[in-house]
Design a protein around this motif. Structure first.
Motif, mmCIF file in Angstrom:
data_model
loop_
_atom_site.group_PDB
_atom_site.id
_atom_site.type_symbol
_atom_site.label_atom_id
_atom_site.label_comp_id
_atom_site.label_asym_id
_atom_site.label_seq_id
_atom_site.Cartn_x
_atom_site.Cartn_y
_atom_site.Cartn_z
ATOM 1 N N CYS A 152 7.836 -7.596 -3.153
ATOM 2 C CA CYS A 152 6.567 -8.236 -2.767
ATOM 3 C C CYS A 152 5.551 -7.187 -2.307
ATOM 4 N N ALA A 153 5.725 -6.666 -1.097
ATOM 5 C CA ALA A 153 4.690 -5.812 -0.514
ATOM 6 C C ALA A 153 4.475 -4.524 -1.301
ATOM 7 N N TYR A 154 5.563 -3.961 -1.819
ATOM 8 C CA TYR A 154 5.421 -2.717 -2.582
ATOM 9 C C TYR A 154 4.575 -2.994 -3.833
ATOM 10 N N ALA A 155 4.866 -4.120 -4.474
ATOM 11 C CA ALA A 155 4.089 -4.515 -5.652
ATOM 12 C C ALA A 155 2.653 -4.855 -5.256
ATOM 13 N N ALA A 156 2.484 -5.478 -4.085
ATOM 14 C CA ALA A 156 1.132 -5.801 -3.608
ATOM 15 C C ALA A 156 0.337 -4.517 -3.354
ATOM 16 N N ALA A 157 1.009 -3.507 -2.827
ATOM 17 C CA ALA A 157 0.332 -2.225 -2.589
ATOM 18 C C ALA A 157 -0.075 -1.597 -3.921
ATOM 19 N N ASP A 158 0.810 -1.717 -4.915
ATOM 20 C CA ASP A 158 0.492 -1.224 -6.259
ATOM 21 C C ASP A 158 -0.712 -1.957 -6.827
ATOM 22 N N LEU A 159 -0.681 -3.279 -6.644
ATOM 23 C CA LEU A 159 -1.775 -4.111 -7.143
ATOM 24 C C LEU A 159 -3.081 -3.729 -6.453
ATOM 25 N N ALA A 160 -3.007 -3.475 -5.160
ATOM 26 C CA ALA A 160 -4.208 -3.070 -4.420
ATOM 27 C C ALA A 160 -4.802 -1.828 -5.087
ATOM 28 N N GLY A 161 -3.923 -0.901 -5.448
ATOM 29 C CA GLY A 161 -4.398 0.312 -6.116
ATOM 30 C C GLY A 161 -5.045 -0.007 -7.456
ATOM 31 N N ALA A 162 -4.392 -0.906 -8.219
ATOM 32 C CA ALA A 162 -4.920 -1.274 -9.533
ATOM 33 C C ALA A 162 -6.258 -1.998 -9.398
ATOM 34 N N MET A 163 -6.401 -2.751 -8.287
ATOM 35 C CA MET A 163 -7.650 -3.505 -8.055
ATOM 36 C C MET A 163 -8.721 -2.622 -7.412
ATOM 37 N N ARG A 164 -8.364 -1.378 -7.197
ATOM 38 C CA ARG A 164 -9.257 -0.426 -6.519
ATOM 39 C C ARG A 164 -9.620 -0.897 -5.115
ATOM 40 N N VAL A 165 -8.668 -1.602 -4.489
ATOM 41 C CA VAL A 165 -8.799 -1.942 -3.071
ATOM 42 C C VAL A 165 -8.233 -0.742 -2.319
ATOM 43 N N SER A 166 -9.101 0.015 -1.722
ATOM 44 C CA SER A 166 -8.608 1.238 -1.090
ATOM 45 C C SER A 166 -8.066 0.938 0.301
ATOM 46 N N TYR A 167 -7.028 1.640 0.661
ATOM 47 C CA TYR A 167 -6.549 1.587 2.030
ATOM 48 C C TYR A 167 -6.289 3.006 2.482
ATOM 49 N N ASP A 168 -6.240 3.161 3.775
ATOM 50 C CA ASP A 168 -6.188 4.494 4.365
ATOM 51 C C ASP A 168 -5.023 5.310 3.809
ATOM 52 N N PRO A 169 -5.301 6.498 3.303
ATOM 53 C CA PRO A 169 -4.225 7.328 2.735
ATOM 54 C C PRO A 169 -3.217 7.812 3.776
ATOM 55 N N ARG A 170 -3.553 7.577 5.061
ATOM 56 C CA ARG A 170 -2.588 7.965 6.089
ATOM 57 C C ARG A 170 -1.462 6.945 6.221
ATOM 58 N N VAL A 171 -1.531 5.867 5.449
ATOM 59 C CA VAL A 171 -0.422 4.914 5.400
ATOM 60 C C VAL A 171 0.549 5.392 4.326
ATOM 61 N N THR A 172 1.725 5.790 4.737
ATOM 62 C CA THR A 172 2.755 6.233 3.790
ATOM 63 C C THR A 172 3.667 5.059 3.495
ATOM 64 N N ILE A 173 3.760 4.699 2.233
ATOM 65 C CA ILE A 173 4.554 3.534 1.853
ATOM 66 C C ILE A 173 5.954 3.968 1.434
ATOM 67 N N VAL A 174 6.931 3.312 2.020
ATOM 68 C CA VAL A 174 8.326 3.572 1.688
ATOM 69 C C VAL A 174 8.907 2.253 1.161
ATOM 70 N N GLY A 175 9.363 2.256 -0.068
ATOM 71 C CA GLY A 175 9.914 1.044 -0.657
ATOM 72 C C GLY A 175 11.348 0.798 -0.207
ATOM 73 N N VAL A 176 11.652 -0.475 0.044
ATOM 74 C CA VAL A 176 13.015 -0.872 0.416
ATOM 75 C C VAL A 176 13.396 -2.085 -0.433
ATOM 76 N N PRO A 177 14.686 -2.256 -0.732
ATOM 77 C CA PRO A 177 15.102 -3.381 -1.596
ATOM 78 C C PRO A 177 14.824 -4.744 -0.978
ATOM 79 N N CYS A 178 14.923 -4.839 0.340
ATOM 80 C CA CYS A 178 14.648 -6.090 1.064
ATOM 81 C C CYS A 178 14.494 -5.698 2.533
ATOM 82 N N THR A 179 13.522 -6.260 3.206
ATOM 83 C CA THR A 179 13.320 -5.872 4.612
ATOM 84 C C THR A 179 14.532 -6.251 5.470
ATOM 85 N N GLY A 180 15.282 -7.253 5.027
ATOM 86 C CA GLY A 180 16.454 -7.678 5.790
ATOM 87 C C GLY A 180 17.551 -6.630 5.813
#
Ligand code: FES
Length: 145
Positions: free
Chosen positions: A15-43
């Motif tokens: 979900c969120a990792y794909a949403a972050a990807d989508l944000a990039g594709a939509m040119r919705v910029s977010y602060d580059p100081r946010v480092t995204i680490v993908g996980v299989p499930c938050t649980g």
């Protein structure tokens, strides 16, 4: 005030990792100081992983999982939400502001929302002083897991 916050975002791949990807594709910029680490499930994220991010000097950490009812592992997102709530208490006990840690829930289609979340969280962390762990100062009680 922290003008150069270090932020880690643990994002569920479903979900969120794909949403972050989508944000990039939509040119919705977010602060580059946010480092995204993908996980299989938050649980599946152990407390040690979240605390480890703080120990490594993150000023803020947010966990982003699937919407209620959409976790691929049924209740992983609910477990993560409870774990984050407990960890916020733990942060408080060791002298870190609990608002340095947050849980969000999004779907893979919520690219714009992901951008908003990232911006909101960055603003929140910027309003706090740099993490005392980042500065290398001792934190009362340590961060035992
Ligand atoms: Fe996304 Fe569980 S699969 S939070």
């Amino acid at each position: 005030m922290n003008t150069d916050p270090r932020i880690i975002s643990f994002c569920c791949y479903n979900c969120a990792y794909a949403a972050a990807d989508l944000a990039g594709a939509m040119r919705v910029s977010y602060d580059p100081r946010v480092t995204i680490v993908g996980v299989p499930c938050t649980g599946a994220m152990e407390a040690v992983v979240v605390l480890g991010a703080f120990e490594e000097g993150a000023d803020g950490v947010f966990v982003a999982g699937c919407l209620d009812g959409e976790c691929h592992y049924k209740e992983g997102n609910l477990r993560a939400r409870e774990r984050v709530a407990r960890l916020r208490e733990r942060l408080s006990e060791v002298g870190l502001e609990p608002e340095r840690l947050e849980m969000y829930q999004v779907s893979a289609a919520m690219g714009a929302r992901f951008g908003e979340i990232a911006a909101e969280f960055v603003d929140r962390i910027k309003a706090l002083p740099p993490s005392p762990l980042r500065r290398g100062a001792a934190v009362k009680g340590g961060m035992s897991r």
